[in-house]
Design an enzyme around this catalytic site. Structure first.
Site, PDB file in Angstrom:
ATOM      1  N   ASP A   1     -26.752   6.893  15.271  1.00 32.61           N
ATOM      2  CA  ASP A   1     -26.941   6.697  13.656  1.00 32.61           C
ATOM      3  C   ASP A   1     -25.559   6.289  12.944  1.00 32.61           C
ATOM      4  OD1 ASP A   1     -25.979   6.301  10.375  1.00 32.61           O
ATOM      5  OD2 ASP A   1     -25.907   8.400  10.159  1.00 32.61           O
TER       6      ASP A   1
ATOM      7  N   TRP B   1     -22.041  14.302   8.292  1.00 31.14           N
ATOM      8  CA  TRP B   1     -23.079  13.129   8.379  1.00 31.14           C
ATOM      9  C   TRP B   1     -24.434  13.889   9.689  1.00 31.14           C
ATOM     10  CZ3 TRP B   1     -25.038  11.408   3.936  1.00 31.14           C
ATOM     11  CH2 TRP B   1     -23.947  11.258   2.707  1.00 31.14           C
TER      12      TRP B   1
ATOM     13  N   LYS C   1     -23.391  -0.608   4.032  1.00 35.31           N
ATOM     14  CA  LYS C   1     -21.648  -0.704   4.104  1.00 35.31           C
ATOM     15  C   LYS C   1     -21.625  -1.854   5.031  1.00 35.31           C
ATOM     16  CE  LYS C   1     -22.415   4.524   5.315  1.00 35.31           C
ATOM     17  NZ  LYS C   1     -21.186   4.793   3.674  1.00 35.31           N
TER      18      LYS C   1
END
Length: 366
Positions: free
Chosen positions: A178, A102, A202
């Site tokens: 992030d 990511w 999530k």
């Protein structure tokens, strides 16, 4: 009613209590005779939902008053470029940690906007470790520093945020994080960050919502040609309603925040998360049949990848696990093997059930 233990990395499972409350309010939200997804985002009923959700998130994370909280769309993938567009302010370079898939994706997006300096690169270790602090290489002229505290795919996690260098103006370089897969899983000092963003799917709620926490001094001196939909200032000035927001995910996020407060808050859920992760890692490490590739010092509490001794058994493992009510354990296609994502909503009983299944599977197939 059948409810599986869902180990998906996202969209992930939500607390049963939240789902039941949403079910009960689905057709008639607070005596309106309408679902919350049917009412106007500017109605007094939804404004109350939005204000309460923000207040609860501020309480859970102890967010200082000089930070704005935004409820946006576009996912973390939009925030790669949006955060850069708001923080570059004429700068030509940004510092990035590359510690997994990511952060690598973020680098590729921002490379369209400016030069990217890689502070530390975990690629050589196949993203199983974070390079040592003495090997980090910050640039002198970076406008900001970006990192991903928890890498969902590779299961690598920073235990503390990196300390950014002091710039020519005598101030520390802005830090962008992030936190999609670790927000609300442990206490954080928000004041150490300039921008925090997190896709909701999530630890916050369903997909379609992104939470952004931004220090308010970064809302000024934005480029004149910055589209308003990409401006933190525009969204802050509009109380996250510059355009029609994702109202139902925002509502569900508020229910999750309330549920988390009832669990005792972030401090209490961290203790549960530590127990869950320690149990599962201990079961893996005690076995010759299962292996976790990540360096112990940087193992994630949220996403635990593991492999079987014989990869030919992967399909059998997944099939039997699903039959046992343990779903979504297949590892990411780029890594293979298995991955157990054990976010806040995964009860400790779910981890216990997975460990028991793994031990029985090893006896049968080892």
């Amino acid at each position: 009613m059948k409810r599986a233990y869902n180990f998906s990395a996202g969209p992930a499972m939500l607390p049963n209590e939240v789902m039941e409350r949403a079910r009960d309010e689905f057709l008639d939200f607070r005596d309106t005779g309408m679902s919350v997804m049917e009412i106007s985002h500017r109605s007094k009923e939804f404004i109350a939902v939005a204000e309460q959700a923000e207040a609860d998130l501020r309480e859970l994370l102890a967010i200082p008053d000089n930070y704005k909280v935004l409820f946006l769309q576009g996912g973390a993938s939009l925030q790669y470029s949006m955060s850069a567009l708001n923080l570059l302010k004429g700068g030509k370079k940004a510092d990035f940690f590359r510690t997994g898939a990511w952060s690598d994706k973020a680098i590729k997006e921002v490379a369209h906007l400016c030069e990217v300096n890689i502070v530390a690169d975990g690629k050589a270790s196949s993203y199983t470790d974070i390079p040592a602090r003495e090997d980090w290489k910050f640039s002198d002229d970076a406008a900001f520093v970006h990192f991903c505290p928890n890498e969902t795919i590779h299961g690598v996690e920073f235990q503390q945020p990196p300390e950014t260098p002091v710039g020519k103006d005598g101030k520390r370089k802005p830090l962008v994080a992030d936190m999609s897969s670790c927000i609300l899983s442990r206490p954080i000092d928000v004041s150490k960050y300039d921008v925090i963003y997190a896709g909701a799917q999530k630890n916050i709620g369903p997909s379609g919502l992104t939470v952004v926490i931004v220090r308010d001094d970064h809302l000024d001196n934005l480029p004149d040609n910055l589209p308003r939909m990409l401006s933190y200032r525009a969204h802050a000035d509009g109380d996250s309603m510059f355009n029609t927001p994702p109202t139902y995910p925002w509502y569900l996020a508020g229910l999750v925040f309330d549920w988390l407060k009832q669990q005792g808050g972030v401090e209490a859920i961290e203790k549960v998360n530590i127990r869950k992760a320690e149990k599962l890692y201990a079961a893996i490490d005690a076995s010759d049949f299962y292996t976790n590739p990540v360096a112990p010092a940087v193992r994630s509490r949220m996403n635990l990848p593991f492999t079987l001794k014989d990869p030919e058994l992967d399909a059998v493992f997944l099939k039997e696990a699903e039959q046992a009510g343990l779903t979504s354990l297949k590892g990411h296609r780029s890594v293979g093997g298995m991955r157990a994502s054990i976010y806040n909503a995964m009860p400790e009983a779910g981890v216990d059930a997975l460990i028991a299944f793994m031990q029985e599977f090893e006896k049968s197939h080892g």
